[in-house]
Design a protein around this motif. Structure first.
Motif, PDB file in Angstrom:
ATOM      1  N   TRP A  80       7.724  -9.665   4.493  1.00  0.00           N
ATOM      2  CA  TRP A  80       8.517  -8.967   3.481  1.00  0.00           C
ATOM      3  C   TRP A  80       7.748  -7.815   2.858  1.00  0.00           C
ATOM      4  O   TRP A  80       8.309  -6.740   2.636  1.00  0.00           O
ATOM      5  N   MET A  81       6.460  -8.014   2.584  1.00  0.00           N
ATOM      6  CA  MET A  81       5.696  -6.910   1.986  1.00  0.00           C
ATOM      7  C   MET A  81       5.534  -5.760   2.968  1.00  0.00           C
ATOM      8  O   MET A  81       5.598  -4.597   2.582  1.00  0.00           O
ATOM      9  N   ARG A  82       5.338  -6.078   4.232  1.00  0.00           N
ATOM     10  CA  ARG A  82       5.205  -4.996   5.221  1.00  0.00           C
ATOM     11  C   ARG A  82       6.522  -4.276   5.462  1.00  0.00           C
ATOM     12  O   ARG A  82       6.522  -3.129   5.914  1.00  0.00           O
ATOM     13  N   ALA A  83       7.622  -4.928   5.139  1.00  0.00           N
ATOM     14  CA  ALA A  83       8.934  -4.276   5.234  1.00  0.00           C
ATOM     15  C   ALA A  83       9.237  -3.449   3.993  1.00  0.00           C
ATOM     16  O   ALA A  83      10.242  -2.727   3.962  1.00  0.00           O
ATOM     17  N   GLY A  84       8.379  -3.536   2.974  1.00  0.00           N
ATOM     18  CA  GLY A  84       8.556  -2.734   1.767  1.00  0.00           C
ATOM     19  C   GLY A  84       9.748  -3.107   0.925  1.00  0.00           C
ATOM     20  O   GLY A  84      10.365  -2.231   0.306  1.00  0.00           O
ATOM     21  N   VAL A  85      10.063  -4.405   0.852  1.00  0.00           N
ATOM     22  CA  VAL A  85      11.293  -4.807   0.160  1.00  0.00           C
ATOM     23  C   VAL A  85      11.094  -5.100  -1.331  1.00  0.00           C
ATOM     24  O   VAL A  85      12.079  -5.320  -2.042  1.00  0.00           O
ATOM     25  N   PHE A  86       9.860  -5.086  -1.820  1.00  0.00           N
ATOM     26  CA  PHE A  86       9.614  -5.450  -3.212  1.00  0.00           C
ATOM     27  C   PHE A  86       9.279  -4.221  -4.056  1.00  0.00           C
ATOM     28  O   PHE A  86       8.508  -3.352  -3.624  1.00  0.00           O
ATOM     29  N   PHE A 128       0.571   2.461   1.316  1.00  0.00           N
ATOM     30  CA  PHE A 128       1.714   3.170   1.878  1.00  0.00           C
ATOM     31  C   PHE A 128       2.658   3.716   0.816  1.00  0.00           C
ATOM     32  O   PHE A 128       3.368   4.691   1.058  1.00  0.00           O
ATOM     33  N   GLN A 129       2.653   3.094  -0.349  1.00  0.00           N
ATOM     34  CA  GLN A 129       3.507   3.552  -1.451  1.00  0.00           C
ATOM     35  C   GLN A 129       2.749   3.275  -2.739  1.00  0.00           C
ATOM     36  O   GLN A 129       2.719   2.162  -3.225  1.00  0.00           O
ATOM     37  N   LYS A 130       2.100   4.305  -3.269  1.00  0.00           N
ATOM     38  CA  LYS A 130       1.246   4.119  -4.439  1.00  0.00           C
ATOM     39  C   LYS A 130       2.038   3.540  -5.608  1.00  0.00           C
ATOM     40  O   LYS A 130       3.047   4.101  -6.016  1.00  0.00           O
ATOM     41  N   THR A 133      -2.035   1.700 -10.764  1.00  0.00           N
ATOM     42  CA  THR A 133      -2.761   2.726 -11.495  1.00  0.00           C
ATOM     43  C   THR A 133      -4.222   2.704 -11.043  1.00  0.00           C
ATOM     44  O   THR A 133      -4.676   1.716 -10.444  1.00  0.00           O
ATOM     45  N   PRO A 134      -4.994   3.783 -11.311  1.00  0.00           N
ATOM     46  CA  PRO A 134      -6.417   3.751 -10.962  1.00  0.00           C
ATOM     47  C   PRO A 134      -7.139   2.551 -11.566  1.00  0.00           C
ATOM     48  O   PRO A 134      -8.014   1.961 -10.925  1.00  0.00           O
ATOM     49  N   GLU A 135      -6.753   2.186 -12.782  1.00  0.00           N
ATOM     50  CA  GLU A 135      -7.394   1.045 -13.441  1.00  0.00           C
ATOM     51  C   GLU A 135      -7.048  -0.262 -12.722  1.00  0.00           C
ATOM     52  O   GLU A 135      -7.913  -1.135 -12.544  1.00  0.00           O
ATOM     53  N   GLU A 136      -5.798  -0.392 -12.306  1.00  0.00           N
ATOM     54  CA  GLU A 136      -5.399  -1.599 -11.572  1.00  0.00           C
ATOM     55  C   GLU A 136      -6.128  -1.688 -10.234  1.00  0.00           C
ATOM     56  O   GLU A 136      -6.530  -2.771  -9.803  1.00  0.00           O
ATOM     57  N   ARG A 137      -6.296  -0.539  -9.593  1.00  0.00           N
ATOM     58  CA  ARG A 137      -6.980  -0.528  -8.292  1.00  0.00           C
ATOM     59  C   ARG A 137      -8.453  -0.907  -8.465  1.00  0.00           C
ATOM     60  O   ARG A 137      -9.007  -1.685  -7.674  1.00  0.00           O
ATOM     61  N   PRO A 181      -6.454   5.579   0.730  1.00  0.00           N
ATOM     62  CA  PRO A 181      -6.940   6.955   0.517  1.00  0.00           C
ATOM     63  C   PRO A 181      -7.367   7.228  -0.922  1.00  0.00           C
ATOM     64  O   PRO A 181      -8.111   8.191  -1.174  1.00  0.00           O
ATOM     65  N   ALA A 182      -6.905   6.395  -1.863  1.00  0.00           N
ATOM     66  CA  ALA A 182      -7.247   6.607  -3.269  1.00  0.00           C
ATOM     67  C   ALA A 182      -8.585   5.990  -3.664  1.00  0.00           C
ATOM     68  O   ALA A 182      -9.003   6.112  -4.817  1.00  0.00           O
ATOM     69  N   ILE A 183      -9.258   5.350  -2.720  1.00  0.00           N
ATOM     70  CA  ILE A 183     -10.513   4.691  -3.055  1.00  0.00           C
ATOM     71  C   ILE A 183     -11.565   5.703  -3.497  1.00  0.00           C
ATOM     72  O   ILE A 183     -11.630   6.833  -2.987  1.00  0.00           O
ATOM     73  N   GLU A 184     -12.389   5.303  -4.454  1.00  0.00           N
ATOM     74  CA  GLU A 184     -13.439   6.157  -4.988  1.00  0.00           C
ATOM     75  C   GLU A 184     -14.805   5.633  -4.559  1.00  0.00           C
ATOM     76  O   GLU A 184     -14.937   4.487  -4.133  1.00  0.00           O
ATOM     77  N   ARG A 185     -15.826   6.479  -4.696  1.00  0.00           N
ATOM     78  CA  ARG A 185     -17.168   6.099  -4.223  1.00  0.00           C
ATOM     79  C   ARG A 185     -17.674   4.836  -4.907  1.00  0.00           C
ATOM     80  O   ARG A 185     -18.243   3.947  -4.260  1.00  0.00           O
TER      81      ARG A 185
END
Length: 297
Positions: A80-86, A128-130, A133-137, A181-185
């Protein structure tokens, strides 16, 4: 007396009702309906019903039956998550429930590693779909790294029980974050630090369930970011061989031998990945890996 018995009966009814919302199978489901869900390849057309079932299945990630835990609960959530249903709110709620499972009771040893594996799928959705938030990541990177560092149950596959595989599942979680892609050093550094703790763990389990290869994957992903120079990689890889232990024990101590095996499994898996990669940053890992291999007694 009659009033007391009525009150006790009422309390028992409330307790039974409450317990039906926790545990597994979820409320309204049975082992048979979950089997039918597998047969139907997890197709649930009604979005609300699917969402409710997904939330209910989170508690099944700790079920001792691999058909329910792995083949149904995890596979349904992944599908389901890979299908993007949530939507993001649903993903946040699932994430927070899974975070709580990492800290909860896990006497049988299934819940924490499968919560981590499900969290790898939550992390993947953000690639795949941001929606984080940066803080959550950043918080998720820290939780994933902390989980990997905390793994002390090194059971992989056990006949009739199925998989636990904490190191591999935690590595999958780190991989999905490393690929973002949003990962930081600073986040990448935290992931590498966590990987290093389990490449050659102090407990000296002899990895036989592909853990070295799974640990290598987030490193390959981080190499692609271009954050690190060849000198950076030289320094990181140089920290690994000393973890094997006292050189005086070489080839005469079972724990020393297990640690050597684990390190070589990781290095050789990573070398193959680097050698076959078309990404220049990944290929640049090869000299550092070779130097590390040559330094292993």
């Amino acid at each position: 007396m009659r009033k007391t018995m009525v009150r006790i009966a009422a309390l028992l009814a409330v307790a039974a009702s409450a317990s039906s919302f926790a545990g597994c199978p979820p409320e309204g489901q049975t082992a048979e309906t979950l089997k039918n869900l597998r047969v139907a390849k997890f197709v649930v057309d009604d979005a609300d019903a699917r969402k409710a079932l997904a939330i209910g299945l989170l508690d099944c990630l700790g079920d001792p039956d691999p058909a329910i835990r792995d083949d149904t609960a995890y596979t349904a959530l992944m599908t389901w998550m890979r299908a993007g249903v949530f939507d993001p709110d649903t993903l946040r709620g699932m994430r927070d429930t899974l975070y709580a499972q990492l800290d909860g009771d896990d006497r049988k040893g299934f819940r924490r590693p499968f919560a981590a594996l499900a969290l790898s799928e939550v992390a993947r959705t953000d690639r795949f779909q941001k929606w984080m938030t940066p803080e959550e990541r950043t918080d998720m990177v820290e939780k994933a790294a902390t989980f990997v560092e905390s793994v002390s149950d090194y059971r992989g596959f056990v006949d009739k029980e199925g998989w636990r595989h904490g190191v591999a599942h935690g590595s999958d979680w780190l991989l999905q974050l490393a690929l973002n892609p949003a990962i930081e050093r600073a986040q990448a550094d935290r992931i590498l630090a966590a990987v290093a703790t389990q490449v050659v763990p102090d407990a000296a389990p002899a990895y036989v369930f592909g853990e070295g290869g799974r640990l290598a994957r987030p490193v390959t992903a981080l190499a692609k970011t271009g954050f690190y120079t060849e000198l950076d990689w030289d320094h990181w890889f140089a920290t690994l061989p000393p973890k094997i232990g006292d050189a005086a024990l070489a080839y005469n101590d079972v724990h020393w031998l297990a640690r050597r095996h684990d390190l070589m499994s990781f290095l050789l898996s990573l070398y193959i990945e680097a050698d076959q990669s078309e990404d220049a940053n990944v290929r640049h890992l090869k000299p550092s890996i070779v130097t590390a291999v040559k330094s292993v007694p």
